[in-house]
Design a protein around this motif. Sequence first.
Motif, mmCIF file in Angstrom:
data_model
loop_
_atom_site.group_PDB
_atom_site.id
_atom_site.type_symbol
_atom_site.label_atom_id
_atom_site.label_comp_id
_atom_site.label_asym_id
_atom_site.label_seq_id
_atom_site.Cartn_x
_atom_site.Cartn_y
_atom_site.Cartn_z
ATOM 1 N N GLU A 138 0.828 -1.202 0.000
ATOM 2 C CA GLU A 138 0.000 0.000 0.000
ATOM 3 C C GLU A 138 0.871 1.265 0.000
ATOM 4 O O GLU A 138 0.670 2.180 -0.815
ATOM 5 C CB GLU A 138 -0.904 -0.006 1.242
ATOM 6 C CG GLU A 138 -1.773 1.229 1.379
ATOM 7 C CD GLU A 138 -2.557 1.222 2.689
ATOM 8 O OE1 GLU A 138 -3.720 1.619 2.665
ATOM 9 O OE2 GLU A 138 -1.993 0.830 3.741
ATOM 10 N N GLY A 179 1.140 1.749 -3.742
ATOM 11 C CA GLY A 179 -0.219 2.250 -3.906
ATOM 12 C C GLY A 179 -1.261 1.169 -4.125
ATOM 13 O O GLY A 179 -2.337 1.429 -4.661
ATOM 14 N N GLN A 235 7.284 6.893 2.927
ATOM 15 C CA GLN A 235 6.596 5.616 2.710
ATOM 16 C C GLN A 235 6.753 4.704 3.923
ATOM 17 O O GLN A 235 5.812 4.013 4.320
ATOM 18 C CB GLN A 235 7.148 4.943 1.438
ATOM 19 C CG GLN A 235 6.821 5.733 0.163
ATOM 20 C CD GLN A 235 7.543 5.209 -1.059
ATOM 21 O OE1 GLN A 235 8.644 4.656 -0.967
ATOM 22 N NE2 GLN A 235 6.936 5.394 -2.221
#
Length: 503
Positions: A126, A130, A157
């Motif tokens: 994720e 993404g 991230q």
Amino acid sequence: MATAAGGWDLVLRGGRVIDPESGLDAVRDVAVAGGRIAAVGTGLTAPASRGDVDVAGQVVTAGFIDLHSHVSDLGGLRLQAMDGVTTALELEAGVTPVAQAYRRAAEQGRPINYGFAASWALARMEAVAGLPPDASLGAFMARISDPAWQRPAEPAQVSALMARLAADLTEGALGIGVLLGYAPAASPAEYLRVAGLAAEAGVPTFTHARDLIEMAPATLADGAEEIVRAAAETGAHMHYCHINSTSQRHIDRVLGLVARAQAAGSRVTTEAYPYGSGMTGIGAAFLAPERLGERGLSPSSLTYAPTGERVASADRLRELRATDPGGLVIIDLLSEDDPADRALLMRSLTFPGAVVASDAMPLTWTAPPADAQAWPLPATAITHPRTAGTFSRALRLLTREGLVTPGGPLSLAQALAKCSLEPARLLQDRVPALRTKGRLQPGSDADIVVFDAAAVTDQASYLNSTRPSAGISYVLVNGAFVVRDGDIVADARPGRAVRAEPG
Ligand SMILES: [Zn+2]
């Protein structure tokens, strides 16, 4: 101590009751009421309307707690129940978001107890690529080979994936599963941050180790050194998953490292399964054709489960990885026919404190099932034999065929402790439900297995991977039979959620 209490639901009469924690190993009756063990004694009897079950000549003990099960389908869970498993936890891969996984399992209804860790891999998919997580192993398998989630992460991230994992921990996740070996470009610093989060929350991490230095000299860190270092530096409880399969012929080096870390006061625990072959999605990073040599493998070391074909060439392997990256594949790692390899496997199982854990895999269907609830399973359902046979096989090897264990066979109580008590203790600090599992004592949950100690054995093989274990006659989960007279009780779904108390 004859008792005539009337409130019991059932009594298992006259079995050899073994409880490794208290040291009890004697003929006793076990009374069950309200999903708990109400009494352990002699001369106990339940009202005729409810029932006594004569289990003379059989062992009665706590049901097995599997810390490493990827199974969520009914057929696979039934195979595990037939192997004596009463609690199957998805800890190594984990699932994110964990609340969704608990909700889905509760709606589905399960024959055995269940629980989940948060998933570093899904959180990373994720945050780095993404890809929205959907709380299933399938979501991981579908993207297992996608380089987009495996690349080094930017600081923002890493922060995002840490936030996702922290949210899962507040929802009762049992720890953090880290499939590090599937994303070998992830930095050691990122791994340390994940371990630090687990330490703060007081829960373990469950790691599929990065490559060992002997296999991949260019690895960012030696997979084994990295786990013990994380324990020392962060104070986290680091659980080293399937030390047999990721260490292969370096098992002694890795076990020595774990023993030294434990002696130095770090909390590092381990598990093993008693098979020479592993199984994962064929798109795994370490199964790339150019990397097989690191593990002493070639394409023909791989059997593609959906068709049963031995992979004939590097080109065929590339093709399968491209068309079906999550397709399950059996990987020949250690030879079960080679005495030296068998001895290595047994050392991973008999290592002090190492628990038996299956790495059970979901069923793969060679043709869509007409009835997904069918039992016995049709021949079109296949898996790794460890799904069906790990615990029975471990009992057979550890207690009856100890010729390959250095000190001879283990006692039944010693072997059972590796299947029930020690897994419970490993997790129970933050998980109240596990303080009353793994024991056969008044007040314990009535998660019980009844088996013939001389006959209990696995029957699943690589060719017949879904044959249920034999010699187990009764399995109860929260006081309800899921296996009765040696077979599955069709409608039984007494499994309950096992959660951590958020810290
Ligand atoms: Zn693994």
